[in-house]
Design a protein around this motif. Structure first.
Motif, PDB file in Angstrom:
ATOM      1  N   ASP A 321       0.880  -1.329   0.148  1.00 54.14           N
ATOM      2  CA  ASP A 321       0.123  -0.052   0.008  1.00 54.14           C
ATOM      3  C   ASP A 321       0.668   1.147  -0.116  1.00 54.14           C
ATOM      4  O   ASP A 321       0.472   2.344   0.571  1.00 54.14           O
ATOM      5  N   ASN A 322       2.026   1.178  -0.749  1.00 53.84           N
ATOM      6  CA  ASN A 322       3.220   2.428  -0.669  1.00 53.84           C
ATOM      7  C   ASN A 322       2.925   3.003  -2.148  1.00 53.84           C
ATOM      8  O   ASN A 322       3.393   2.708  -2.973  1.00 53.84           O
ATOM      9  N   PRO A 323       2.430   4.279  -2.152  1.00 55.23           N
ATOM     10  CA  PRO A 323       2.305   4.841  -3.538  1.00 55.23           C
ATOM     11  C   PRO A 323       3.741   5.558  -3.992  1.00 55.23           C
ATOM     12  O   PRO A 323       3.766   5.800  -4.964  1.00 55.23           O
ATOM     13  N   PHE A 324       4.675   5.353  -3.107  1.00 51.32           N
ATOM     14  CA  PHE A 324       5.870   5.613  -3.462  1.00 51.32           C
ATOM     15  C   PHE A 324       6.740   4.682  -4.587  1.00 51.32           C
ATOM     16  O   PHE A 324       7.537   4.829  -5.144  1.00 51.32           O
ATOM     17  N   VAL A 325       5.961   3.609  -4.924  1.00 53.12           N
ATOM     18  CA  VAL A 325       6.398   2.401  -5.579  1.00 53.12           C
ATOM     19  C   VAL A 325       5.504   2.072  -6.515  1.00 53.12           C
ATOM     20  O   VAL A 325       4.135   1.884  -6.062  1.00 53.12           O
ATOM     21  N   VAL A 326       5.924   1.920  -7.886  1.00 49.37           N
ATOM     22  CA  VAL A 326       4.815   1.567  -8.688  1.00 49.37           C
ATOM     23  C   VAL A 326       5.366   0.144  -9.317  1.00 49.37           C
ATOM     24  O   VAL A 326       6.421   0.204  -9.924  1.00 49.37           O
ATOM     25  N   MET A 327       4.737  -0.987  -9.393  1.00 47.38           N
ATOM     26  CA  MET A 327       5.041  -2.170 -10.154  1.00 47.38           C
ATOM     27  C   MET A 327       4.531  -2.223 -11.570  1.00 47.38           C
ATOM     28  O   MET A 327       3.205  -2.208 -11.430  1.00 47.38           O
ATOM     29  N   CYS A 328       5.302  -2.169 -12.370  1.00 50.41           N
ATOM     30  CA  CYS A 328       4.803  -2.250 -13.731  1.00 50.41           C
ATOM     31  C   CYS A 328       5.176  -3.420 -14.786  1.00 50.41           C
ATOM     32  O   CYS A 328       5.825  -4.382 -14.554  1.00 50.41           O
ATOM     33  N   ASP A 329       4.145  -3.289 -15.884  1.00 51.47           N
ATOM     34  CA  ASP A 329       4.538  -4.340 -16.896  1.00 51.47           C
ATOM     35  C   ASP A 329       5.687  -4.258 -17.377  1.00 51.47           C
ATOM     36  O   ASP A 329       6.419  -3.207 -17.675  1.00 51.47           O
ATOM     37  N   ILE A 330       6.551  -5.424 -17.581  1.00 53.56           N
ATOM     38  CA  ILE A 330       8.003  -5.323 -17.649  1.00 53.56           C
ATOM     39  C   ILE A 330       8.378  -5.070 -19.239  1.00 53.56           C
ATOM     40  O   ILE A 330       9.440  -4.604 -19.598  1.00 53.56           O
ATOM     41  N   SER A 331       7.316  -5.038 -20.012  1.00 53.25           N
ATOM     42  CA  SER A 331       7.405  -4.543 -21.308  1.00 53.25           C
ATOM     43  C   SER A 331       7.534  -2.951 -21.465  1.00 53.25           C
ATOM     44  O   SER A 331       8.176  -2.445 -22.357  1.00 53.25           O
ATOM     45  N   PHE A 332       6.742  -2.232 -20.328  1.00 57.49           N
ATOM     46  CA  PHE A 332       7.338  -1.013 -20.118  1.00 57.49           C
ATOM     47  C   PHE A 332       8.473  -0.498 -19.114  1.00 57.49           C
ATOM     48  O   PHE A 332       9.405   0.119 -19.821  1.00 57.49           O
ATOM     49  N   VAL A 333       8.628  -1.355 -18.371  1.00 58.28           N
ATOM     50  CA  VAL A 333       9.875  -1.226 -17.416  1.00 58.28           C
ATOM     51  C   VAL A 333      11.100  -1.472 -18.206  1.00 58.28           C
ATOM     52  O   VAL A 333      12.141  -0.511 -18.179  1.00 58.28           O
ATOM     53  N   ASN A 334      11.213  -2.354 -19.051  1.00 57.15           N
ATOM     54  CA  ASN A 334      12.371  -2.728 -19.548  1.00 57.15           C
ATOM     55  C   ASN A 334      12.638  -2.337 -21.046  1.00 57.15           C
ATOM     56  O   ASN A 334      13.506  -2.689 -21.881  1.00 57.15           O
ATOM     57  N   TYR A 335      11.583  -1.304 -21.467  1.00 58.48           N
ATOM     58  CA  TYR A 335      11.953  -0.945 -22.886  1.00 58.48           C
ATOM     59  C   TYR A 335      13.011   0.036 -22.837  1.00 58.48           C
ATOM     60  O   TYR A 335      12.806   1.273 -22.323  1.00 58.48           O
ATOM     61  N   SER A 336      13.903  -0.255 -23.731  1.00 54.86           N
ATOM     62  CA  SER A 336      15.173   0.625 -23.861  1.00 54.86           C
ATOM     63  C   SER A 336      14.752   2.125 -24.034  1.00 54.86           C
ATOM     64  O   SER A 336      15.313   3.059 -23.380  1.00 54.86           O
ATOM     65  N   PRO A 337      13.844   2.512 -25.065  1.00 60.44           N
ATOM     66  CA  PRO A 337      13.420   4.066 -25.206  1.00 60.44           C
ATOM     67  C   PRO A 337      12.864   4.628 -23.949  1.00 60.44           C
ATOM     68  O   PRO A 337      13.160   5.760 -24.041  1.00 60.44           O
ATOM     69  N   VAL A 338      12.307   3.789 -23.104  1.00 57.99           N
ATOM     70  CA  VAL A 338      11.764   4.389 -22.231  1.00 57.99           C
ATOM     71  C   VAL A 338      12.672   4.649 -20.923  1.00 57.99           C
ATOM     72  O   VAL A 338      12.909   5.761 -20.289  1.00 57.99           O
ATOM     73  N   ILE A 339      13.742   3.673 -20.855  1.00 57.59           N
ATOM     74  CA  ILE A 339      14.819   3.771 -19.894  1.00 57.59           C
ATOM     75  C   ILE A 339      15.721   4.935 -20.228  1.00 57.59           C
ATOM     76  O   ILE A 339      15.992   5.808 -19.182  1.00 57.59           O
ATOM     77  N   ALA A 340      15.635   5.131 -21.578  1.00 60.84           N
ATOM     78  CA  ALA A 340      16.761   6.284 -21.865  1.00 60.84           C
ATOM     79  C   ALA A 340      16.131   7.595 -21.704  1.00 60.84           C
ATOM     80  O   ALA A 340      16.988   8.673 -21.732  1.00 60.84           O
ATOM     81  N   GLN A 341      14.883   7.727 -21.469  1.00 62.08           N
ATOM     82  CA  GLN A 341      14.425   9.067 -21.091  1.00 62.08           C
ATOM     83  C   GLN A 341      14.845   9.674 -19.690  1.00 62.08           C
ATOM     84  O   GLN A 341      14.888  10.896 -19.352  1.00 62.08           O
ATOM     85  N   ASN A 342      15.289   8.846 -18.641  1.00 67.60           N
ATOM     86  CA  ASN A 342      15.587   9.140 -17.384  1.00 67.60           C
ATOM     87  C   ASN A 342      16.939   9.851 -17.392  1.00 67.60           C
ATOM     88  O   ASN A 342      17.705   9.571 -18.097  1.00 67.60           O
TER      89      ASN A 342
END
Length: 475
Positions: A321-342
């Motif tokens: 019940d911790n909104p500080f953490v979001v657990m997401c679909d791995i196709s989003f978490v591990n998608y290199s173009p998404v990672i690269a935005q950080n």
């Protein structure tokens, strides 16, 4: 018009085998949508025993099992017993890393079940290397494609969830990863409902009406105990923390003692963020000391993003019940173009062996399969193509094996699988230093790698490099 269409649909179902008819009748409410989130009007799961729930599995079925800390051990054990008692055969069990005994992989279940690991855990390693089980090499980010593109069609998904809330919503808890895609694909969903499952935010919410059977089971989640790092791991952790992790960096950590050793050295850093396929207890320490704020992140600013976790009860309580953490679909978490935005993406992973040109083996020891491709390349690439040009793709390992053999070698062991190619590699770290290989030619790479090899092996490696390259390694 609607009634005529329904009649035509039901007519077609008469020609479907009995088990498929059962599944389609139960899930025909939303055949137009695979989304597991919305409530299905008028449909509720049946509550039953584990034995009754798995009795729907029959010969030739493809079964998905929820993995990591969310492995539904009671249902898995019931499945193994059902397979033997009912004399079914040729059931394919598909999964990533699971916890528990994986009884279905034991020799006495050969011919009944055949495991297909998309990432090999310790409980399946012997079966894979003995030929009783299979391994499918695949990037973690692409596993959901197997289900969404109908490359694998699942008959049953066996999952573990938190108890339904007052609106009927459950959570996949510590393991969303590829499981969300699996339940979108499966014809029949069996859920082990465990009050000890943390309820997590993100993509892992599903409505109970999408489950066909629910089984109550209050059981402790599998835990990964904290281990004190060795002196070598401590040194590697310090080298990475002091030289390669900047304030404001977005961290990805693989599983293992070396990533944990790095985290332990980051308590004086500031404004760190986390966007990682997985994480463990070390992240909790950094949150509690104020090192992790996620304030500089571009993707999900202010929040930790993960796909799955494995650790101790302390970690699972932190998630709950911790909104500080979001657990997401791995196709989003591990998608290199998404990672690269950080910003300042710093990917820290372990490996098994590196040759003098920079080829990296991470999934096998020679021909012996050990783990899998996982998300290493997803994040190595995401860090390398970071929009700010400040990403650091890091691979770390001790310089020697427990037998005193060099992990930096002239040639990879026969059968060793190259997970990270020589073109992908940037930083290699051992307890003797950091080798930055990006942009370097083979001669220069050999020089850098020999420099961080164990001193006992440097002369032999230099001679081997000359034999291979026909020139001396040099900067």
């Amino acid at each position: 018009m609607a009634s005529r269409t329904l009649s035509q649909f039901l007519g077609k179902l008469r020609h479907v085998r009995k088990n498929d008819l059962l599944y389609n009748q139960q899930r025909s409410f939303y055949l137009y949508s695979p989304e597991p989130f919305h409530p299905i009007p008028g449909k509720e799961p049946k509550w039953m025993s584990a034995e009754e729930a798995v009795s729907t599995v029959t010969s030739g079925h493809k079964i998905f099992i929820h993995g990591c800390a969310a492995t539904p051990v009671d249902l898995v054990n019931a499945l193994a017993k059902h397979g033997k008692d009912s004399k079914i055969k040729d059931v394919e069990v598909i999964h990533i890393h699971t916890e528990g005994p994986a009884t279905y992989t034991k020799p006495e279940y050969e011919g009944i079940f055949r495991s297909n690991s998309l990432f090999i855990g310790g409980n399946c390693r012997e079966a894979v290397n003995s030929g009783r089980a299979d391994f499918t090499p695949i990037f973690l980010s692409e596993i959901p494609h197997l289900f969404r593109r109908k490359i694998i069609n699942l008959d049953v998904a066996i999952i573990q969830v938190s108890p339904p809330d007052k609106h009927g919503f459950c959570s996949l808890g510590p393991s969303v990863d590829c499981t969300r895609a699996a339940i979108q694909n499966a014809k029949h969903i069996i859920a082990q409902v465990n009050p000890k499952m943390p309820r997590t935010f993100g993509d892992g919410i599903l409505h109970m009406s999408h489950c066909d059977a629910m089984v109550e089971s209050e059981a402790d989640l599998p835990e990964l105990p904290n281990h004190k790092p060795s002196a070598v791991e401590e040194k590697i952790g310090s080298l990475i923390a002091d030289n390669l992790v900047a304030d404001g960096a977005t961290l990805q950590m693989g599983i293992g003692s070396i990533p944990d050793a790095v985290l332990a050295k980051l308590k004086d850093h500031r404004d760190l963020g986390v966007h990682s396929e997985m994480f463990s207890d070390g992240v909790v320490d950094l949150v509690e000391c104020g090192a992790i704020t996620n304030a500089k992140k571009t993707v999900q600013t202010g929040k930790i993003v993960g796909g799955f976790v494995l650790g101790t009860r302390r970690l699972y309580d932190f998630l709950d019940d911790n909104p500080f953490v979001v657990m997401c679909d791995i196709s989003f978490v591990n998608y290199s173009p998404v990672i690269a935005q950080n910003p300042k993406v710093t990917a820290i992973n372990s490996c098994i062996e590196v040759d003098l040109t920079g080829q990296v083996v991470s999934d096998s020891i020679g021909t012996r399969m050990y783990s899998g491709v996982g998300g290493q390349v997803d994040f190595i690439r995401g860090a390398a193509i970071g929009h700010d040009g400040l990403g650091k793709p890091i691979l770390a390992m001790p310089s020697e094996t427990a037998r005193g053999e060099s992990k930096i070698v002239p040639f990879l062991k026969e059968g060793g699988g190259v997970v990270t190619t020589r073109a992908h590699v940037h930083y290699i770290v051992t307890e003797y230093g950091i080798a930055h290989l990006f942009g370097k030619n083979l001669r220069q790479r050999a020089y850098e790698l020999i420099r961080i090899a164990h001193p006992d092996h440097r002369q032999a490696l230099e001679e081997a490099a000359f034999e291979r390259l026909r020139c001396m390694p040099s900067p």
